[in-house]
Scaffold this motif. Sequence first.
Motif, PDB file in Angstrom:
ATOM      1  N   LYS A 103      -2.652   4.051  -2.305  1.00 49.01           N
ATOM      2  CA  LYS A 103      -3.300   4.991  -1.574  1.00 49.01           C
ATOM      3  C   LYS A 103      -4.532   5.882  -2.588  1.00 49.01           C
ATOM      4  O   LYS A 103      -5.736   6.373  -2.700  1.00 49.01           O
ATOM      5  CB  LYS A 103      -2.911   6.019  -0.650  1.00 49.01           C
ATOM      6  CG  LYS A 103      -4.000   6.993   0.253  1.00 49.01           C
ATOM      7  CD  LYS A 103      -2.708   7.240   1.233  1.00 49.01           C
ATOM      8  CE  LYS A 103      -3.941   7.969   1.919  1.00 49.01           C
ATOM      9  NZ  LYS A 103      -2.812   8.786   2.943  1.00 49.01           N
ATOM     10  N   GLU A 104      -4.071   6.945  -3.588  1.00 46.87           N
ATOM     11  CA  GLU A 104      -4.795   7.254  -4.823  1.00 46.87           C
ATOM     12  C   GLU A 104      -5.272   6.724  -5.612  1.00 46.87           C
ATOM     13  O   GLU A 104      -6.382   6.639  -5.386  1.00 46.87           O
ATOM     14  CB  GLU A 104      -3.448   7.740  -5.680  1.00 46.87           C
ATOM     15  CG  GLU A 104      -2.648   9.065  -5.061  1.00 46.87           C
ATOM     16  CD  GLU A 104      -2.099   9.701  -5.965  1.00 46.87           C
ATOM     17  OE1 GLU A 104      -2.027   9.097  -6.532  1.00 46.87           O
ATOM     18  OE2 GLU A 104      -1.026  10.735  -6.305  1.00 46.87           O
ATOM     19  N   TYR A 147       0.855  -1.108   0.183  1.00 48.03           N
ATOM     20  CA  TYR A 147       0.076   0.123  -0.028  1.00 48.03           C
ATOM     21  C   TYR A 147       1.073   0.901   0.067  1.00 48.03           C
ATOM     22  O   TYR A 147       1.284   1.353   0.831  1.00 48.03           O
ATOM     23  CB  TYR A 147      -0.823  -0.230   1.216  1.00 48.03           C
ATOM     24  CG  TYR A 147      -1.710   1.145   1.315  1.00 48.03           C
ATOM     25  CD1 TYR A 147      -3.099   0.887   0.127  1.00 48.03           C
ATOM     26  CD2 TYR A 147      -2.134   2.275   1.917  1.00 48.03           C
ATOM     27  CE1 TYR A 147      -4.377   1.915   0.456  1.00 48.03           C
ATOM     28  CE2 TYR A 147      -3.576   3.111   2.303  1.00 48.03           C
ATOM     29  CZ  TYR A 147      -4.126   3.030   0.934  1.00 48.03           C
ATOM     30  OH  TYR A 147      -4.991   3.535   1.281  1.00 48.03           O
ATOM     31  N   MET A 163      -7.035   4.041  -4.229  1.00 51.97           N
ATOM     32  CA  MET A 163      -7.901   3.483  -3.181  1.00 51.97           C
ATOM     33  C   MET A 163      -9.116   4.729  -3.515  1.00 51.97           C
ATOM     34  O   MET A 163     -10.382   4.169  -3.648  1.00 51.97           O
ATOM     35  CB  MET A 163      -7.851   3.258  -2.510  1.00 51.97           C
ATOM     36  CG  MET A 163      -7.063   1.377  -1.986  1.00 51.97           C
ATOM     37  SD  MET A 163      -8.120   0.459  -2.655  1.00 51.97           S
ATOM     38  CE  MET A 163      -8.992  -0.442  -1.175  1.00 51.97           C
ATOM     39  N   GLU A 164      -8.309   5.952  -3.328  1.00 59.31           N
ATOM     40  CA  GLU A 164      -8.999   7.196  -2.868  1.00 59.31           C
ATOM     41  C   GLU A 164     -10.181   6.963  -4.652  1.00 59.31           C
ATOM     42  O   GLU A 164     -11.870   6.518  -4.033  1.00 59.31           O
ATOM     43  CB  GLU A 164      -9.050   8.687  -2.533  1.00 59.31           C
ATOM     44  CG  GLU A 164      -8.179   8.156  -1.629  1.00 59.31           C
ATOM     45  CD  GLU A 164      -7.143   9.323  -0.874  1.00 59.31           C
ATOM     46  OE1 GLU A 164      -6.617  10.415  -2.220  1.00 59.31           O
ATOM     47  OE2 GLU A 164      -6.035   9.609  -0.378  1.00 59.31           O
ATOM     48  N   LYS A 165      -9.245   7.285  -5.234  1.00 59.21           N
ATOM     49  CA  LYS A 165     -10.229   7.161  -6.578  1.00 59.21           C
ATOM     50  C   LYS A 165     -11.567   6.318  -6.738  1.00 59.21           C
ATOM     51  O   LYS A 165     -13.020   6.395  -6.582  1.00 59.21           O
ATOM     52  CB  LYS A 165      -9.320   7.331  -7.651  1.00 59.21           C
ATOM     53  CG  LYS A 165      -9.177   8.804  -7.369  1.00 59.21           C
ATOM     54  CD  LYS A 165      -7.700   8.812  -8.840  1.00 59.21           C
ATOM     55  CE  LYS A 165      -6.748   9.640  -8.892  1.00 59.21           C
ATOM     56  NZ  LYS A 165      -6.840   9.749  -9.863  1.00 59.21           N
ATOM     57  N   ALA A 182     -10.881   3.438   8.620  1.00 61.93           N
ATOM     58  CA  ALA A 182     -10.278   4.635   7.722  1.00 61.93           C
ATOM     59  C   ALA A 182     -10.003   6.120   8.304  1.00 61.93           C
ATOM     60  O   ALA A 182      -9.083   6.301   9.258  1.00 61.93           O
ATOM     61  CB  ALA A 182     -10.416   5.106   6.305  1.00 61.93           C
ATOM     62  N   LYS A 183     -11.378   5.785   9.674  1.00 56.31           N
ATOM     63  CA  LYS A 183     -11.281   7.384  11.133  1.00 56.31           C
ATOM     64  C   LYS A 183     -10.963   6.590  11.465  1.00 56.31           C
ATOM     65  O   LYS A 183     -10.701   7.473  13.168  1.00 56.31           O
ATOM     66  CB  LYS A 183     -12.655   7.536  10.394  1.00 56.31           C
ATOM     67  CG  LYS A 183     -12.905   8.527   9.352  1.00 56.31           C
ATOM     68  CD  LYS A 183     -14.737   8.504   9.507  1.00 56.31           C
ATOM     69  CE  LYS A 183     -14.618   9.714   8.504  1.00 56.31           C
ATOM     70  NZ  LYS A 183     -16.249   9.795   8.406  1.00 56.31           N
ATOM     71  N   ARG A 227     -22.324   4.328  -0.826  1.00 58.75           N
ATOM     72  CA  ARG A 227     -20.663   3.827  -2.008  1.00 58.75           C
ATOM     73  C   ARG A 227     -21.287   3.439  -3.144  1.00 58.75           C
ATOM     74  O   ARG A 227     -21.452   3.908  -4.292  1.00 58.75           O
ATOM     75  CB  ARG A 227     -20.116   2.729  -1.620  1.00 58.75           C
ATOM     76  CG  ARG A 227     -18.680   3.042  -2.643  1.00 58.75           C
ATOM     77  CD  ARG A 227     -18.168   2.233  -2.351  1.00 58.75           C
ATOM     78  NE  ARG A 227     -16.868   2.555  -0.621  1.00 58.75           N
ATOM     79  CZ  ARG A 227     -17.032   1.383   0.271  1.00 58.75           C
ATOM     80  NH1 ARG A 227     -16.793   0.883   0.001  1.00 58.75           N
ATOM     81  NH2 ARG A 227     -17.031   2.330   1.259  1.00 58.75           N
ATOM     82  N   LYS A 240     -12.562   3.880  -4.250  1.00 60.30           N
ATOM     83  CA  LYS A 240     -13.671   3.158  -3.349  1.00 60.30           C
ATOM     84  C   LYS A 240     -14.509   4.887  -2.695  1.00 60.30           C
ATOM     85  O   LYS A 240     -15.947   4.493  -2.417  1.00 60.30           O
ATOM     86  CB  LYS A 240     -12.235   2.986  -2.180  1.00 60.30           C
ATOM     87  CG  LYS A 240     -13.627   2.303  -0.799  1.00 60.30           C
ATOM     88  CD  LYS A 240     -12.322   1.635  -0.461  1.00 60.30           C
ATOM     89  CE  LYS A 240     -13.048   0.638   0.961  1.00 60.30           C
ATOM     90  NZ  LYS A 240     -11.881   0.197   1.764  1.00 60.30           N
ATOM     91  N   ILE A 241     -13.559   6.101  -2.449  1.00 59.35           N
ATOM     92  CA  ILE A 241     -14.368   7.107  -1.987  1.00 59.35           C
ATOM     93  C   ILE A 241     -14.784   8.560  -3.377  1.00 59.35           C
ATOM     94  O   ILE A 241     -16.474   8.134  -2.670  1.00 59.35           O
ATOM     95  CB  ILE A 241     -13.005   7.835  -0.808  1.00 59.35           C
ATOM     96  CG1 ILE A 241     -12.449   7.550   0.242  1.00 59.35           C
ATOM     97  CG2 ILE A 241     -13.789   8.838  -0.479  1.00 59.35           C
ATOM     98  CD1 ILE A 241     -13.284   6.189   0.567  1.00 59.35           C
ATOM     99  N   MET A 242     -14.250   7.872  -3.935  1.00 57.23           N
ATOM    100  CA  MET A 242     -14.959   8.341  -5.100  1.00 57.23           C
ATOM    101  C   MET A 242     -15.978   8.185  -6.027  1.00 57.23           C
ATOM    102  O   MET A 242     -16.561   8.348  -6.635  1.00 57.23           O
ATOM    103  CB  MET A 242     -13.811   9.801  -6.125  1.00 57.23           C
ATOM    104  CG  MET A 242     -12.782  10.000  -5.390  1.00 57.23           C
ATOM    105  SD  MET A 242     -11.488  11.015  -6.273  1.00 57.23           S
ATOM    106  CE  MET A 242     -12.323  11.806  -7.258  1.00 57.23           C
TER     107      MET A 242
END
Length: 196
Positions: free
Chosen positions: A54-55, A49, A57-59, A132-133, A102, A61-63
């Motif tokens: 990380k980038e 990782y 996963m953000e795009k 993640a938090k 999501r 999973k998060i975005m």
Amino acid sequence: MNRLEPVSNKHDQCGTCCKPSKDKQCQDCLKWKKIYPDYDFKHRSLFYYNHFAKEYMEKYKIMGDCELALLFSSQLNNCFKSRLKDSVFIPIPISGKSLTVRGFNQVELLLENAGISYIRALENISEEEKQAKKNKKERMEMKQPFVLKNGVESQLKGKNVILVDDLYTTGRTLFHAADSLKNCFPASIKTFSLFR
């Protein structure tokens, strides 16, 4: 893809969970063995990782960029092709709240795009905030979030089970999932994550 760091390239790593380590078994795995002495834990990952992961996963999973699930299709298929006939794949489920926000389970989508069949054997009933938090201590203290779905025991009894997640950080999620399956009496429970 050349910005990813394959786990297979690292010589100094834990033989149990792939964590970079000069010891044969890292301190985390030694602690897990004390908590789960009867579980023959074995984890594999494809990549570490790093910043690129990380980038990604953000795009993804998060975005919610679902098309990014295609990026690892061939690697996942190659990784599992020898196990497709003798194993049952179980994706780690996300909470109902996360699914509503999501719109998809990122692990299921990775498997689907790689052409790997799976069973939704577990349900995530957690109402806690996202991992993640949480810091490491908070993750380790998480309560069991999974329950076994009705009617799956017969599909898992005597089978080689592979639990699949997107990311391994502390291992808490996968150990909870494995613990939820033990009463189904599978032949084995191995774990896998895209990233470690």
